[in-house]
Design an enzyme around this catalytic site. Structure first.
Site, PDB file in Angstrom:
ATOM      1  N   GLU A 112       0.861  -1.174   0.000  1.00 61.37           N
ATOM      2  CA  GLU A 112       0.000   0.000   0.000  1.00 61.37           C
ATOM      3  C   GLU A 112       0.904   1.232   0.000  1.00 61.37           C
ATOM      4  O   GLU A 112       1.983   1.211   0.604  1.00 61.37           O
ATOM      5  CB  GLU A 112      -0.888   0.078   1.260  1.00 61.37           C
ATOM      6  CG  GLU A 112      -2.032  -0.903   1.283  1.00 61.37           C
ATOM      7  CD  GLU A 112      -1.640  -2.246   1.869  1.00 61.37           C
ATOM      8  OE1 GLU A 112      -0.553  -2.319   2.508  1.00 61.37           O
ATOM      9  OE2 GLU A 112      -2.384  -3.223   1.699  1.00 61.37           O
ATOM     10  N   TYR A 124       7.809   2.345  -7.731  1.00 64.12           N
ATOM     11  CA  TYR A 124       7.144   1.043  -7.860  1.00 64.12           C
ATOM     12  C   TYR A 124       6.724   0.791  -9.319  1.00 64.12           C
ATOM     13  O   TYR A 124       6.921  -0.309  -9.845  1.00 64.12           O
ATOM     14  CB  TYR A 124       5.936   0.965  -6.932  1.00 64.12           C
ATOM     15  CG  TYR A 124       6.295   1.095  -5.463  1.00 64.12           C
ATOM     16  CD1 TYR A 124       7.379   0.394  -4.938  1.00 64.12           C
ATOM     17  CD2 TYR A 124       5.569   1.913  -4.606  1.00 64.12           C
ATOM     18  CE1 TYR A 124       7.719   0.522  -3.600  1.00 64.12           C
ATOM     19  CE2 TYR A 124       5.902   2.036  -3.261  1.00 64.12           C
ATOM     20  CZ  TYR A 124       6.986   1.346  -2.761  1.00 64.12           C
ATOM     21  OH  TYR A 124       7.326   1.468  -1.446  1.00 64.12           O
TER      22      TYR A 124
HETATM   23  C1  LIG Z   1      10.415   6.373  -1.805  1.00 66.76           C
HETATM   24  C2  LIG Z   1      11.904   6.250  -1.421  1.00 66.76           C
HETATM   25  C3  LIG Z   1      12.089   4.916  -0.709  1.00 66.76           C
HETATM   26  C4  LIG Z   1      12.751   6.259  -2.702  1.00 66.76           C
HETATM   27  O1  LIG Z   1      14.105   6.025  -2.321  1.00 66.76           O
HETATM   28  P1  LIG Z   1      15.339   6.671  -3.143  1.00 66.76           P
HETATM   29  O2  LIG Z   1      16.562   5.985  -2.718  1.00 66.76           O
HETATM   30  O3  LIG Z   1      15.309   8.149  -3.019  1.00 66.76           O
HETATM   31  O4  LIG Z   1      14.942   6.270  -4.636  1.00 66.76           O
HETATM   32  P2  LIG Z   1      15.950   6.009  -5.843  1.00 66.76           P
HETATM   33  O5  LIG Z   1      17.065   6.977  -5.805  1.00 66.76           O
HETATM   34  O6  LIG Z   1      16.268   4.559  -5.888  1.00 66.76           O
HETATM   35  O7  LIG Z   1      15.017   6.386  -7.065  1.00 66.76           O
HETATM   36  C5  LIG Z   1      14.226   5.406  -7.700  1.00 66.76           C
HETATM   37  C6  LIG Z   1      13.055   6.059  -8.419  1.00 66.76           C
HETATM   38  O8  LIG Z   1      12.128   6.612  -7.499  1.00 66.76           O
HETATM   39  C7  LIG Z   1      11.510   7.756  -8.084  1.00 66.76           C
HETATM   40  N1  LIG Z   1      11.859   8.933  -7.297  1.00 66.76           N
HETATM   41  C8  LIG Z   1      12.768   8.992  -6.293  1.00 66.76           C
HETATM   42  N2  LIG Z   1      12.787  10.260  -5.789  1.00 66.76           N
HETATM   43  C9  LIG Z   1      11.885  10.966  -6.499  1.00 66.76           C
HETATM   44  C10 LIG Z   1      11.436  12.308  -6.450  1.00 66.76           C
HETATM   45  N3  LIG Z   1      11.917  13.188  -5.555  1.00 66.76           N
HETATM   46  N4  LIG Z   1      10.465  12.714  -7.308  1.00 66.76           N
HETATM   47  C11 LIG Z   1       9.947  11.842  -8.213  1.00 66.76           C
HETATM   48  N5  LIG Z   1      10.348  10.543  -8.316  1.00 66.76           N
HETATM   49  C12 LIG Z   1      11.298  10.132  -7.468  1.00 66.76           C
HETATM   50  C13 LIG Z   1      12.046   7.849  -9.496  1.00 66.76           C
HETATM   51  O9  LIG Z   1      11.205   7.076 -10.335  1.00 66.76           O
HETATM   52  C14 LIG Z   1      13.408   7.195  -9.344  1.00 66.76           C
HETATM   53  O10 LIG Z   1      13.922   6.700 -10.544  1.00 66.76           O
HETATM   54  P3  LIG Z   1      14.922   7.614 -11.442  1.00 66.76           P
HETATM   55  O11 LIG Z   1      16.071   7.954 -10.548  1.00 66.76           O
HETATM   56  O12 LIG Z   1      15.268   6.722 -12.558  1.00 66.76           O
HETATM   57  O13 LIG Z   1      14.136   8.812 -11.832  1.00 66.76           O
HETATM   58  C15 LIG Z   1      12.355   7.433  -0.528  1.00 66.76           C
HETATM   59  O14 LIG Z   1      11.963   8.635  -1.149  1.00 66.76           O
HETATM   60  C16 LIG Z   1      11.827   7.392   0.893  1.00 66.76           C
HETATM   61  O15 LIG Z   1      12.396   6.745   1.759  1.00 66.76           O
HETATM   62  N6  LIG Z   1      10.716   8.122   1.178  1.00 66.76           N
HETATM   63  C17 LIG Z   1      10.174   8.200   2.529  1.00 66.76           C
HETATM   64  C18 LIG Z   1       9.550   6.891   2.943  1.00 66.76           C
HETATM   65  C19 LIG Z   1       8.486   6.439   1.976  1.00 66.76           C
HETATM   66  O16 LIG Z   1       7.626   7.209   1.551  1.00 66.76           O
HETATM   67  N7  LIG Z   1       8.520   5.150   1.634  1.00 66.76           N
HETATM   68  C20 LIG Z   1       7.558   4.506   0.754  1.00 66.76           C
HETATM   69  C21 LIG Z   1       6.422   4.021   1.563  1.00 66.76           C
HETATM   70  S1  LIG Z   1       5.231   3.128   0.530  1.00 66.76           S
END
Ligand SMILES: CC(C)(COP(=O)(O)OP(=O)(O)OC[C@H]1O[C@@H](n2cnc3c(N)ncnc32)[C@H](O)[C@@H]1OP(=O)(O)O)[C@@H](O)C(=O)NCCC(=O)NCCS
Length: 158
Positions: A112, A124
């Protein structure tokens, strides 16, 4: 559990341990409006759960919590420290937990996500997850409740 560490430069993904919880709680509290408590994390150290740690240079950069139920892997928490975001840690954690769930015989990964969490939804979707449902008012929010998207990835090999 049989386990093979994943290494990429200075980054490692390995099982999260109870001793990681002080670092987990710091990341968790900085990341969510409604963070999990330490007791909730402690309750996840069970045989049918998988907890993964992304480490960089020895310090915790992120983590994932997955519950296995029958043939379904339910991703309950995926979180990357603010300082480490945008560097691919979230994608590496997601790919790792999906690979392990496949290896463990799971047929599907399900999760979710808040409808407002566009960066997580983008991550995702880019890994093949599809929206399969909607849960109205699933999450607590500052002004009431927020809906969840339910997303799933098919892991079956046939
Ligand atoms: C969601 C989360 C886990 C992504 O982790 P991350 O290490 O920053 O992500 P990555 O660097 O691996 O990026 C993977 C993809 O995520 C998306 N993404 C990451 N940051 C983004 C941003 N600020 N805006 C839009 N897309 C984004 C993109 O699709 C990206 O791919 P790309 O680099 O080819 O564009 C992180 O933002 C986080 O921990 N957020 C807070 C907790 C949370 O919301 N978790 C999910 C709960 S369901």
């Amino acid at each position: 559990m049989s386990y093979q560490a994943v290494r990429d430069n200075d980054c490692t993904i390995d099982p999260l341990a109870p001793g990681d919880l002080p670092e987990v709680m710091e990341i968790e509290r900085c990341s969510y409006s409604h963070p999990w408590s330490e007791a909730v994390f402690l309750d996840c150290f069970r045989p049918d759960y998988r907890l993964w740690a992304f480490r960089h240079g020895g310090s915790l950069g992120g983590y994932a919590v997955v519950a296995y139920l029958y043939d379904e892997a339910h991703l309950l928490n995926l979180c990357v420290a603010k300082a480490r975001r945008g560097e691919g840690a979230g994608r590496q954690l997601l790919r790792h937990l999906v690979a392990r769930a496949t290896h463990d015989g799971m047929q599907q990964t399900i999760l979710e996500v808040r409808v407002s969490n566009s960066s997580a939804v983008a991550l995702y979707e880019s890994e093949g997850f599809r929206v399969i449902g909607h849960r109205p008012g699933y999450y607590p929010a500052a002004n009431g409740r927020e809906d969840a998207k339910v997303m799933a990835l098919d892991l079956s090999t046939d």
